[in-house]
Enzyme design. Structure first.
Site, PDB file in Angstrom:
ATOM      1  CD  GLU A  44      44.391 -10.587  11.608  1.00 43.94           C
ATOM      2  OE1 GLU A  44      43.349 -11.099  11.154  1.00 43.94           O
ATOM      3  OE2 GLU A  44      44.371  -9.703  12.476  1.00 43.94           O
ATOM      4  CE1 TYR A 127      40.489  -8.617   8.554  1.00 45.41           C
ATOM      5  CE2 TYR A 127      41.603 -10.741   8.514  1.00 45.41           C
ATOM      6  CZ  TYR A 127      41.182  -9.623   9.200  1.00 45.41           C
ATOM      7  OH  TYR A 127      41.464  -9.484  10.530  1.00 45.41           O
ATOM      8  CG  ASP A 145      36.574  -8.694  10.291  1.00 44.61           C
ATOM      9  OD1 ASP A 145      36.094  -7.544  10.322  1.00 44.61           O
ATOM     10  OD2 ASP A 145      36.694  -9.402  11.295  1.00 44.61           O
ATOM     11  CB  CYS A 204      22.414  -0.388  20.644  1.00 48.87           C
ATOM     12  SG  CYS A 204      22.230  -1.529  19.242  1.00 48.87           S
ATOM     13  CB  CYS A 213      24.095   3.474  14.786  1.00 45.59           C
ATOM     14  SG  CYS A 213      23.675   1.896  14.034  1.00 45.59           S
TER      15      CYS A 213
END
Length: 358
Positions: A44, A127, A145, A204, A213
């Site tokens: 991370e 984060y 993030d 998509c 969405c």
DNA sequence: GATACGTGGCC
DNA sequence: TGGCCAAGTAT
């Protein structure tokens, strides 16, 4: 179904998750296994503002050389900085070492298992504390993030620009985050952002959220997230000096511990703003010598562009006075040289590095 | 809240 | 090819 559901995303993640060196599989996680918190923390920190592709080799190098947080805590700082060289944002490496020392010597070698406990450690912010708590310890933290910001801003067609809209988006993430499998949910949101809900040309048709969405239903998804306009990058000018002695050694210095390239190794340079365009900078050479021009390099930092004129001299007798330290040109790979310094050296000594850039 | 802080890859 | 982007943090 009119609003996104975590179960929809988790089902997608079971089939389409990325396999990464620091991860365990969702199947293993469902059986109750957890990844090594040291691996998750290390990955991370490396991944902050950095691509997965760039991180992989560094992650392998670090955990191979320092397999536990105690090993890293006991390592010399110079070794850690040299191993980090090239990855950028060097405050991360300084804080990585500080954090390892805190965990090894003040927490008995065990990472805190809560967001709050993690947040108190060096180099761990909003984060990373949430990500490690969720991924390593399966805590239901809201992990957000850049990937998650993109996914959320499109799912809800959020018009308010970043970074001001972060609190609004974080509330949406918290709402979506399940108490079952929160670690996989966090990783799934990031995988979705990295592989499907990409900045340009999002896929998509393959998205598990394509029925809910709002941006896809009413607008162009790639218009989101809306961001505040960026400022222009100023240009700074300077000169760098490549001096080689009769033993084939290059003159280097160590930069101060804080600020730009803090704690890293450099060749002598002028400062990077005083020189006016057209001047040579030779009056700021580390010592008087028959300096020859050796080209120029340009390097783009986050907030300015640097143009360096390169001068070289040598082979010479070592000049009087303390100007830094001398390292054989054949041993530069062990030094904590940031990319901009490797460029400067390569301009004057093309054979210095096998993979010269710039 | 604004600014400082690296690098490499992509189109 | 220059601007944009990539799993942010510290001050």
């Amino acid at each position: 179904m009119t609003v996104p559901q975590s179960a929809t995303l988790l089902a997608w993640y079971d089939r389409h998750h990325r396999e990464l060196p620091w991860r365990i599989s969702p199947a293993a996680a469902k059986r109750g296994a957890r990844p090594d918190p040291y691996f998750i923390w290390m990955s991370e920190v490396m991944l902050q503002q950095t691509t997965v592709a760039a991180v992989k080799a560094y992650f392998a190098k670090f955990v191979g050389r320092w397999p536990t947080v105690k090993d890293l805590a006991e390592a010399p700082s110079e070794d850690v900085m040299a191993a980090w060289a090239g990855l950028g944002y060097y405050a991360r490496a300084r804080n990585l070492k500080k954090c390892a020392e805190a965990v090894a010597f003040a927490h008995g070698g065990v990472f805190p298992d809560t967001e709050e406990g993690l947040r108190a450690l060096p180099g761990i912010g909003d984060y990373t504390s949430a990500a490690v708590a969720a991924i390593a310890f399966n805590r239901p933290s809201a992990v957000m993030d850049g990937n998650v910001e993109r996914v959320i801003s499109r799912l809800f067609a959020i018009e308010a620009p970043l970074p001001g809209s972060k609190p609004q988006m974080k509330a949406k993430v918290a709402e979506l985050t399940p108490t079952d499998r929160p670690g996989d949910f966090a990783q799934a949101m990031m995988d979705l952002g990295a592989t499907i809900c990409t900045p340009k040309r999002p896929a998509c048709a393959l998205c598990p959220f394509n029925e809910t969405c709002v941006a896809l239903a009413t607008d162009e998804p790639q218009r989101f997230p809306v961001k505040a306009p960026k400022k222009a990058k100023p240009v700074r000018l300077g000169a760098a000096f490549i001096a080689v002695d009769r033993a084939g050694r290059l003159l280097l210095r160590k930069r101060v511990e804080s600020g730009l390239l803090g704690g890293m190794t450099e060749v002598p340079t002028t400062d990077w703003s005083s020189r006016q365009d057209g001047e040579t900078g030779l009056d700021s050479a580390p010592f008087p010598a028959d300096w020859q021009t050796a080209g120029a390099i340009s390097h783009v930092f986050t907030h300015f562009e640097l143009r360096l004129s390169i001068f070289r001299v040598g082979p010479i007798d070592e000049p009087p006075g303390n100007h830094g330290f001398w390292v054989p040109v054949t041993e530069l790979d062990g030094q904590a040289l940031p990319t901009v310094m490797k460029k400067a050296i390569a301009a004057a000594i093309p054979t210095a590095f096998s993979t010269a850039k710039g």
